[in-house]
Design an enzyme around this catalytic site. Sequence first.
Site, PDB file in Angstrom:
ATOM      1  N   GLU A   1      -9.018  -5.631  -4.617  1.00  0.00           N
ATOM      2  CA  GLU A   1      -8.503  -4.472  -3.885  1.00  0.00           C
ATOM      3  C   GLU A   1      -9.610  -3.575  -3.334  1.00  0.00           C
ATOM      4  O   GLU A   1      -9.619  -3.183  -2.177  1.00  0.00           O
ATOM      5  CB  GLU A   1      -7.602  -3.627  -4.797  1.00  0.00           C
ATOM      6  CG  GLU A   1      -6.287  -4.265  -5.178  1.00  0.00           C
ATOM      7  CD  GLU A   1      -5.231  -4.128  -4.112  1.00  0.00           C
ATOM      8  OE1 GLU A   1      -5.483  -3.459  -3.079  1.00  0.00           O
ATOM      9  OE2 GLU A   1      -4.135  -4.694  -4.297  1.00  0.00           O
TER      10      GLU A   1
ATOM     11  N   HIS B   1      -7.705  -5.458  -0.297  1.00  0.00           N
ATOM     12  CA  HIS B   1      -6.492  -4.669  -0.064  1.00  0.00           C
ATOM     13  C   HIS B   1      -5.887  -5.039   1.286  1.00  0.00           C
ATOM     14  O   HIS B   1      -6.578  -5.081   2.303  1.00  0.00           O
ATOM     15  CB  HIS B   1      -6.846  -3.183  -0.105  1.00  0.00           C
ATOM     16  CG  HIS B   1      -5.670  -2.267   0.037  1.00  0.00           C
ATOM     17  ND1 HIS B   1      -4.745  -2.101  -0.959  1.00  0.00           N
ATOM     18  CD2 HIS B   1      -5.281  -1.458   1.067  1.00  0.00           C
ATOM     19  CE1 HIS B   1      -3.843  -1.217  -0.560  1.00  0.00           C
ATOM     20  NE2 HIS B   1      -4.132  -0.828   0.673  1.00  0.00           N
TER      21      HIS B   1
ATOM     22  N   SER C   1       0.840  -1.195   0.000  1.00  0.00           N
ATOM     23  CA  SER C   1       0.000   0.000   0.000  1.00  0.00           C
ATOM     24  C   SER C   1       0.879   1.251   0.000  1.00  0.00           C
ATOM     25  O   SER C   1       1.689   1.429  -0.895  1.00  0.00           O
ATOM     26  CB  SER C   1      -0.969  -0.046   1.183  1.00  0.00           C
ATOM     27  OG  SER C   1      -1.958   0.952   1.073  1.00  0.00           O
TER      28      SER C   1
END
Length: 541
Positions: free
Chosen positions: A350, A454, A217
């Site tokens: 995601e 995610h 990330s």
Amino acid sequence: MTTHGRRTSVAALMCALATTHCAGSGDSTPSNDEASPELVRTDAGPVRGAIHDEHRLFQGIPYAAPPVGPLRWRAPEPAAPWTEPRDATRPGSPCPQAPTAYSPIGSVDEDCLTLDVTTPRSVDPERLRPVMVWLHGGGEATGAGSVFDARRLAVGGDVVVVTINFRLGIFGFFGYPGLDGSGTFGLQDQQAALRWVQRNIAAFGGDPGNVTLFGESWGAFAASAQLTSPDAAGLFHRVALQSGFALADYPAGTFYPGLPALPPFWSPAAEVQATGEALASEQGWVEPASETDVALERLRGAPVDELLPHTARFVMPAFGGAVLPESPAEALRAGRFHRVPVLSGATQDEGRLFVALFYELAGASVTEQRYRELLAEAFGEAAEQVEARYPIDAYGSPALAWAAVITDRVWWRATHEQSLSLAAHTPVYAFEFADRDAPAAVPAPEGFPLGAHHASDVVYLLDFVGEPSGLAPEQQRLSQQMIACWSQFARAGDPSRPDLPPWPQFRGDDAQYVQSLAPGDGGIRNVDVVAEHQLDFWSTL
């Protein structure tokens, strides 16, 4: 509101005996003692860590001086040396941050530039291990390297893992006219930690000539920045990017309702400085028309708790200075980056985490009508085309359809473009994490499976301190396979191993294929992400 305002809304010989202090030895060469593996001498002084059944752990080691008082918003300075063995059995403080819905960490302690080192228990001075330096995620406003337990990766991969704390938010990316390094202090911290690794990691059994920078990330976003920073040249030799977004732009509503469309998360230094100047004036921290030195002195004296509420306005690195001469997005597209092998990928679903957090769990559920409204806000006249490609019936609910749109348009479009840009100049190995039963990062809303969302891949490589991974037996096997791949990449610049399914390099006519990582027999295989995530369609809009 300015574009920048919209964007910001959102790491001598050791004393022979542990009781020896080494004072007056006149030799500060970092070293390790085979007889006392819990004691290691760094260039600043000796540290005493902890020995466990299979690994050694050294925590809270300063890699730079505390950025407090006159050192706030300055390039990191060397840590003050010490002579007696320093206790390295407890983590350092997280950098200042406020707790959020997705991160419970809170801190007001600026004395936070520390790192942790995890190694296998055995010490072999004749065989230095590959080094993996972890950059944590958290949107650049939250998180800490010290919350990650790297023992499984270190032991299973036979590598040395370094996790670092670096300045976040307003403390890491504040800007002000005349402030040298505006908007880049967090990146400079990471580089200081990497220089510490170059000077010291051999004493811990790591190879300073084989360092892999990896992150997820925002950590992957920062690693992409380091790929393009002249000041980072030679500090690492491979990079692994998990769910990074260096090239991503964001249609309206991507993260939460009402958010306008956003360009890539890189800011011109002048914008960051203007934002800082306006904030200082609004809050009365600086007298109007103050000289720069006077203004900065007053700002450096502002209490942490007064600054923290404004941290979200400073979460993007600034370009246009020595650390980032140009936008990393443009540099990566043009091939202006350090030529090191890259492991790059994202998760299959995601966008589901963001829809779960900021829509379903926040009381703003995506109904059929709201789905069409979101498409219109994000894509204007192309909304009907998008809906035709992402009909509700194909996904089971309007919320899941909207999550699929976000996943493909934002994450996979940008991830694939970055892999293509990198692969034109350096070896790239691409992947898709695809375990749709991965442990949930947040409570799953009713009727809304989080899938391979995610950050769901992180616990397959690293644990959170004090928390079990929650992996079922087949997922544990996938975790072992991923650790083998990531550590092999760190060792050789190629994740392939004879005991694992083949992992072709991402290039040429086969650039639509990436390695899918899922549990079970046949779970690791090549998949066509261009077809799976409709990237040909998105390239036409």
